[in-house]
Write an enzyme that holds these catalytic residues in place. Structure first.
Site, short mmCIF file in Angstrom:
data_model
loop_
_atom_site.label_atom_id
_atom_site.label_comp_id
_atom_site.label_asym_id
_atom_site.label_seq_id
_atom_site.Cartn_x
_atom_site.Cartn_y
_atom_site.Cartn_z
N HIS A 94 -7.83 -5.30 0.92
CA HIS A 94 -6.65 -4.43 1.00
C HIS A 94 -5.52 -4.98 1.85
CE1 HIS A 94 -4.35 -0.83 0.49
NE2 HIS A 94 -4.21 -0.70 1.79
N SER A 139 0.83 -1.20 0.00
CA SER A 139 0.00 0.00 0.00
C SER A 139 0.87 1.26 0.00
CB SER A 139 -0.94 -0.06 1.21
OG SER A 139 -1.83 1.01 1.20
N ASP A 192 -9.91 -5.27 -3.19
CA ASP A 192 -9.37 -4.18 -2.37
C ASP A 192 -10.44 -3.10 -2.21
OD1 ASP A 192 -7.97 -1.95 -1.35
OD2 ASP A 192 -6.10 -2.64 -2.24
#
Ligand SMILES: *[C@@H]1O[C@H](CO)[C@@H](O)[C@H](O)[C@H]1NC(C)=O
Ligand SMILES: *[C@@H]1O[C@H](CO)[C@@H](O)[C@H](O)[C@H]1NC(C)=O
Ligand SMILES: *[C@@H]1O[C@H](CO)[C@@H](O)[C@H](O)[C@H]1NC(C)=O
Length: 299
Positions: free
Chosen positions: A271, A167, A240
């Site tokens: 995610h 991320s 996600d």
């Protein structure tokens, strides 16, 4: 007459509230974007490697701007000396915008024990027990500090280096590698966004009209175009809920690295649970075997 006064008063009030909220949002944007306090306790309790039977070495790094940040350094062990550690790749691993490095020890354990990598991870400034407050510039300094530590380490500086980030950590990895590409053998990014500006309308829809206030840009789409030679593995969770998977697809498309691009998607991944999806560690292991390990000098 009365009615106009009420309307005027209301307009003044609405303008005042909007200005106040805008100022607050500007001032506190870093607290909003860098959720270092989530999950609860992340700023006071950081799990130790020994809790996972990993080498328990914490190193406190001093950044060039004078912030003390914490890192875990796990080096492969061999009764006969340092050969094993030197032959093993080293993975420099960057976490996302929540939690601290302790939360990622289960992942580090697989890297260390199953994949045979040396592992270096850190809690960025303002995360875990590291000093300071997070912001884009500072996190980039932290990443460079960790790389410089590896490049001066008596063992690790001889190893092939993989940079990996999840991320926000992926955006950080892209930045670091784009500025130090000759130091790395490979790059892995997971559920990363194109840029913060392009992410906010999706992740925080209420703030979509205020994107211009955000000075934390994280232009991953730009960094990836400055990486020319090393192989890149892109891990994308198709469910996600925070970063639309289209961002990862686009990063894949615009990368023109000559070292090879590998795309791996997880149809049921969200995610932050990609590492729990079937095939996750196999994708990383296969990528490492193909592009990073140098087994030519082994019998
Ligand atoms: C971004 O905005 C914050 C205010 O929230 C400020 O403290 C910081 O210095 C700004 N950073 C840059 C790079 O302009
Ligand atoms: C994803 O979830 C569906 C429904 O639970 C299941 O049928 C499928 O096998 C899963 N796919 C993978 C790759 O795990
Ligand atoms: C991961 O995401 C889920 C759902 O978005 C959330 O409930 C959970 O707390 C997150 N975990 C971490 C460590 O951020």
């Amino acid at each position: 007459m009365m009615v106009t006064n009420y309307i005027l008063a209301f307009i003044y009030f609405a303008v005042a509230v909007t200005v106040l909220l805008t100022v607050l949002l500007y001032v506190f944007q870093c607290d909003l974007l860098y959720a270092a306090g989530f999950p609860a306790g992340s700023r006071s309790t950081v799990a130790r490697p020994s809790q996972y039977d990993l080498p328990d070495k914490e190193v406190i790094l001093m950044t060039s701007d004078g912030v003390k940040i914490r890192s875990y350094v796990m080096i492969q062990r061999d009764q006969n000396g340092e050969d094993l550690a030197i032959q093993s790749p080293t993975i420099l691993w960057f976490h996302s915008h929540t939690g601290n490095m302790g939360h990622r020890l289960p992942v580090a354990k697989v890297f260390y024990e199953k994949l045979g990598y040396n592992v270096v991870m850190l809690s960025y400034r303002g995360y875990g027990l590291s000093e300071g407050k997070p912001n884009e510039k500072g996190l980039n300094v932290d990443a460079q500090t960790a790389l410089d530590y590896i490049l001066h380490h008596p063992i690790l500086r001889h190893t092939r280096l993989i940079c990996m980030g999840q991320s926000l950590g992926g955006a950080l990895a892209l930045n670091l590698v784009s500025k130090n590409e000759d130091k790395f053998a490979a790059l892995i990014i997971e559920n990363t966004f194109l840029s913060m500006t392009l992410l906010i309308p999706h992740a925080l829809p209420a703030l979509r009209h205020l994107v211009y206030l955000c000075n934390q840009t994280w232009r991953a789409y730009r960094a990836i175009q400055h990486i020319h030679h090393i192989p890149i593995l892109l891990l994308s969770s198709l469910k996600d809920e925070l970063v639309p998977p289209a961002h990862m697809k686009k990063l894949y498309e615009i990368s023109h690295t000559t070292g090879g691009k590998v795309w791996k998607e997880f149809e049921n991944g969200t995610h932050n649970d990609t590492c729990m999806q079937e095939g996750y560690f196999k994708a990383i292991a296969d990528f490492g075997l193909k592009y990073v390990w140098d087994l030519s000098d082994q019998e």
